[in-house]
Write a protein that holds these residues in place. Structure first.
Motif, PDB file in Angstrom:
ATOM      1  N   THR A  46       0.681  -1.331  -0.100  1.00  0.00           N
ATOM      2  CA  THR A  46      -0.028  -0.022   0.065  1.00  0.00           C
ATOM      3  C   THR A  46       0.954   1.300   0.096  1.00  0.00           C
ATOM      4  OG1 THR A  46      -1.830  -1.206   1.131  1.00  0.00           O
ATOM      5  CG2 THR A  46      -1.939   1.071   1.136  1.00  0.00           C
ATOM      6  N   SER A  64      -5.680   2.215   2.470  1.00  0.00           N
ATOM      7  CA  SER A  64      -5.723   0.588   2.173  1.00  0.00           C
ATOM      8  C   SER A  64      -7.228   0.357   2.096  1.00  0.00           C
ATOM      9  CB  SER A  64      -5.098  -0.120   2.982  1.00  0.00           C
ATOM     10  OG  SER A  64      -5.213  -1.423   3.144  1.00  0.00           O
ATOM     11  N   ASP A  96      -7.440  -4.559  -3.162  1.00  0.00           N
ATOM     12  CA  ASP A  96      -6.724  -5.471  -2.167  1.00  0.00           C
ATOM     13  C   ASP A  96      -7.528  -6.699  -1.942  1.00  0.00           C
ATOM     14  OD1 ASP A  96      -5.813  -6.494   0.326  1.00  0.00           O
ATOM     15  OD2 ASP A  96      -5.216  -4.308   1.090  1.00  0.00           O
ATOM     16  N   GLU A 125      -3.228  -5.420  -5.017  1.00  0.00           N
ATOM     17  CA  GLU A 125      -2.532  -5.959  -3.772  1.00  0.00           C
ATOM     18  C   GLU A 125      -3.042  -7.519  -3.329  1.00  0.00           C
ATOM     19  OE1 GLU A 125      -1.865  -3.705  -0.231  1.00  0.00           O
ATOM     20  OE2 GLU A 125      -2.290  -1.805  -1.263  1.00  0.00           O
TER      21      GLU A 125
HETATM   22 MG    MG Z   1      -2.071  -3.062   1.796  1.00  0.00          MG
END
Ligand code: MG
Ligand code: ADP
Length: 159
Positions: A46, A64, A96, A125
């Motif tokens: 992040t 995030s 994410d 991510e």
């Molecule tokens: Mg992260």
């Protein structure tokens, strides 16, 4: 290519440099530019995305998206810092996938359409959790926790 950073500022600096390279890309992509970020919690993914987004000229803060899965930033609303100021990319998506078990979990979010669109940059991510939806051509960045302040960042091509 492997880089060791000694604090989060350095990681963000590398990310900004990388953003500059991405904006200068003159390839004939038919699909989105996908960046797959892997590495354990706290490895710096992040932090890197924050630097990258700043490097594109976006002023708003990127948090995030763990609880959102996906966040969209409309890049054309910002002055992209490429040389001829042409908006090569219109949208940035930050995902994410920490909590996801498979790429199927992303289908409801129209991930396929997002990846098909060459005006998008897609930063993912925990990309290893959603391998089935990743395109063949992508930039892969692997983060490794070395110690409290040091991270290893490895850039490569492909899944
Ligand atoms: Mg992260
Ligand atoms: P991830 O998204 O991979 O879980 P984060 O970027 O959210 O990781 O968190 C990284 C944490 O590690 C932050 O608290 C950051 O300040 C810290 N940190 C310490 N050294 C570094 C470094 N060299 N690069 C990136 N983050 C670092």
């Amino acid at each position: 290519m492997n880089i060791i950073t000694k604090n989060s500022k350095e990681t963000q600096k590398i990310a900004k440099l990388f953003a500059g390279e991405v904006l200068a890309l003159k390839d004939d992509r038919k699909k989105a530019l996908v960046v797959a970020l892997n590495g354990e919690l706290g490895a710096g993914k992040t932090t890197f995305v924050q630097g990258f987004v700043r490097g594109l000229g976006v002023k708003e803060d990127i948090s995030s998206p763990t609880f959102l899965i996906m966040k969209k930033v409309q890049l054309h609303k910002h002055l992209l810092k490429n040389k001829d100021k042409k908006p090569v990319f219109r949208n940035l998506y930050h995902l994410d996938c920490y909590r996801l078990k498979s790429g199927k979990d992303l289908l409801d979010l129209d991930i396929k359409e997002i990846i098909e669109d060459s005006e998008n940059i897609v930063l993912i991510e925990w990309a290893k959790n959603v391998k089935s939806i990743l395109p063949k051509d992508l930039i892969r960045i692997d983060f490794e926790y070395k110690n409290e302040k040091e991270r290893s960042i490895n850039f490569s091509w492909g899944k």
